[in-house]
Structure formats: structure tokens, C-alpha cells
Motif scaffolding. Sequence first.
Motif, short mmCIF file in Angstrom:
data_model
loop_
_atom_site.label_atom_id
_atom_site.label_comp_id
_atom_site.label_asym_id
_atom_site.label_seq_id
_atom_site.Cartn_x
_atom_site.Cartn_y
_atom_site.Cartn_z
N THR A 125 0.83 -1.20 0.00
CA THR A 125 0.00 0.00 0.00
C THR A 125 0.87 1.26 0.00
O THR A 125 0.61 2.20 -0.76
N THR A 128 2.43 1.76 -3.35
CA THR A 128 1.45 2.27 -4.31
C THR A 128 1.21 3.76 -4.11
O THR A 128 1.13 4.52 -5.08
N VAL A 129 1.12 4.20 -2.86
CA VAL A 129 0.94 5.62 -2.57
C VAL A 129 2.15 6.43 -3.07
O VAL A 129 1.99 7.52 -3.63
N ARG A 131 4.11 5.63 -5.58
CA ARG A 131 3.98 5.69 -7.04
C ARG A 131 2.93 6.73 -7.45
O ARG A 131 3.10 7.45 -8.43
N PHE A 132 1.84 6.79 -6.70
CA PHE A 132 0.77 7.75 -6.98
C PHE A 132 1.29 9.18 -6.87
O PHE A 132 1.00 10.03 -7.72
N ILE A 206 -7.41 1.62 -1.08
CA ILE A 206 -6.37 2.62 -1.37
C ILE A 206 -5.55 2.21 -2.59
O ILE A 206 -5.27 3.03 -3.47
N CYS A 210 -5.45 4.37 -6.08
CA CYS A 210 -4.17 4.93 -6.54
C CYS A 210 -3.81 4.42 -7.93
O CYS A 210 -3.39 5.20 -8.80
N TYR A 211 -3.98 3.13 -8.16
CA TYR A 211 -3.58 2.60 -9.46
C TYR A 211 -4.55 2.93 -10.56
O TYR A 211 -4.17 2.95 -11.74
N ILE A 214 -3.14 6.21 -11.47
CA ILE A 214 -1.84 6.03 -12.12
C ILE A 214 -2.01 5.58 -13.57
O ILE A 214 -1.36 6.11 -14.48
#
Length: 343
Positions: A125, A128-129, A131-132, A206, A210-211, A214
Motif C-alpha cells: 500500500t 502504491t501511494v 507511485r501515486f 487505497i 491509486c492505481y 496512475i
Amino acid sequence: MFPRKQLTMAFNNSTVNFEYENSSSEVCEMVVVMETFEIYSCILIFILSIIGNFLLLYVLFLYENLKNVTNLFVLNLACSDLMMTVTLPFWAVYQLQDWVFGDFACTFVIVTKIVGLYSSVILLTAMTVDRFITVVLHNMPINKVRRQRFAALSCAAAWIISISVSIHVATRVTVKDWGGRSMCLSNVDFAFNLAVSLLFVFLLAIIVFCYSAILKTVLQASNRRKRRTVVVVLCIVAAFIICRVPYNIFFIIRSFYEPKNCYASKREIIAFIICNVLAYSHCCMNPILYMLSEKWRKHLLDLFSCKKVRRVRDRKRTTGSSVKQNVAFKAQSSAVVLEPTCS
């Protein structure tokens, strides 16, 4: 006709009990086949995960900068996968016979599995955040030091939360004689299971949000390099969803549902084993998915061809020759300066 039989399955922090009247040997045969499949799957996943994750860690320490945010997350994810992996031989033996490893090993195996399971969810998670923020919010001024600090705090939080959960479970682990078998059990209450399940759903939401953002941003961009990087991370997230989501959904459903007949019990046993194998298979997925990256493939080829060693030797030779040349040049310069002038 088979006599009345109780089938008990103990796994991780819960116990599944099925009691039914067998009307034919088909149910027993299916259960035996699925248990055999689970044993061989555990052995295969253990071998692939140990090789893949240790190779990944070796490449990280040899070639990569561990201060890099992505590399820091990859390092911690590999450790989480290895924690789950070391429990596999115990569960494989447990499927063949009673729990023969004692109370301490029972607690250790369950705690280790839980730490690895939940730390990987939180780490993914946070990854991923990150990357976001870098892809979707790329116009915002991002401080490199703050980003590194966020990654370090996220990793620390992942381990602290997962260890806290495992400590709660560890206080409820016991080895009992159940139906003539020695079982490794953990009696966790419904409220705790529900809270952990809701936490997983929240983190999954989440990740999906986010993805989604993205993907929308990347598809509108023309930077191919950024696309390749995001594709690798997207594959990691997709593998996580495929492997871990069914496992958690199974336990959420089982909290509210109890099989009423033989056919329902049979389906629940099969679903449990499939979800269990899928959850463990995630341990060896990440090293395979990293090979989609051109950089990681190059590192691996360099490792097997010993190019790193050659590079280090060449660097030492170049450094040594440069030092000698600099010393000689300085000596010549000094000689010129100190040489007396003729009037």
C-alpha cells in the motif's frame, strides 16, 4: 458408507471445523487429492521463493542503491515473503501427520506467518501511494529527503503493526488434542478477525484508487520509460490482488457462514485449500515479476556472467592508474615550481 466423521483443519490464526455424514467415498477422495495438491504446492513454492528472494536480495545489495525509495520497498517486501516462506515446511509436514513440533514452534510458525502476511499488505500500500505521488502528482514539488523519510516510516509502521497483530494472536496459540490428533490452534475471537479483515479491505481500496489514477495518467503520457516502470509495479499489485484477495475474502465469508450439509462442507474445504495455495504462491511471485524490468534482467545477467567482479577490478585499476598519474603530475608541477630560474 463411511461412518460419521469430523474433519478439522487448522491454519494460521483460525480453525475450520466440518462435521458431516459421508454418503460416498467421493468426498473423502476429493479432500485427499486437494490435500496432496497443497503439500506438493507448498514444497514447490518454498523452493522457488527461497531461490528467487535470496537472489533478489543479493542483486539489491550488489547493484542497487538501498537509499532509493523503490529499492527500500522491494527489500522489505522480499523480507516479508521470506518470513512467510520459512513456515511452509512446517505446514507441509503438518498435512501429513499430527503437529509434532511442540508449543514453541506452533507459536513461532503462526506469528511468523502473520507478520509476513500483514507487513506485505501495508508495504505494498505504501509503495502504491509513493507511485501515486510521483506519477499523478508529479507537478507538485517533491522533496527527495521527505520521500525517503516517508518510505522509511512506512516500512517501520508495517513491521510494528504486523508484529502487534501477531503478539495478540500469539497469546491465544495452543497445541491441543482434537479428535485424536495433535493440532496447532489459535483461538482468535470474531471481533479481531473482523477488524483485521476491514483493515485489509481499507488498504485494498487505497491500492485500487491509486492505481486507477496512475493508469489514467500513464496512458495519457508519452514517456515510455515511465510506462515500463509503472507496468512492473502494476503487475506486482495485480499479483497481490489475485493471490491474497481470495484468501481474505474466504475468511470474511466464513465469519458469517457455516456449512449446513456435506456438499457445502466439501466446497468450503476445496475453497480453503485453493485460497491457501494462492496466498502462499505470492511469496515467489515478486522476484519473477521484477524480471519484467530491463534493469533487473541486466543485473541478473551481469551477476551470472561475473561482470560485476570485472567492473570492480577495472574500477580499481583505473583508480590506481589515475592516482599514479595525479601523483606524477603533481611531482612534475612541484619540480617546475621549485626549479631555480637563471638570471
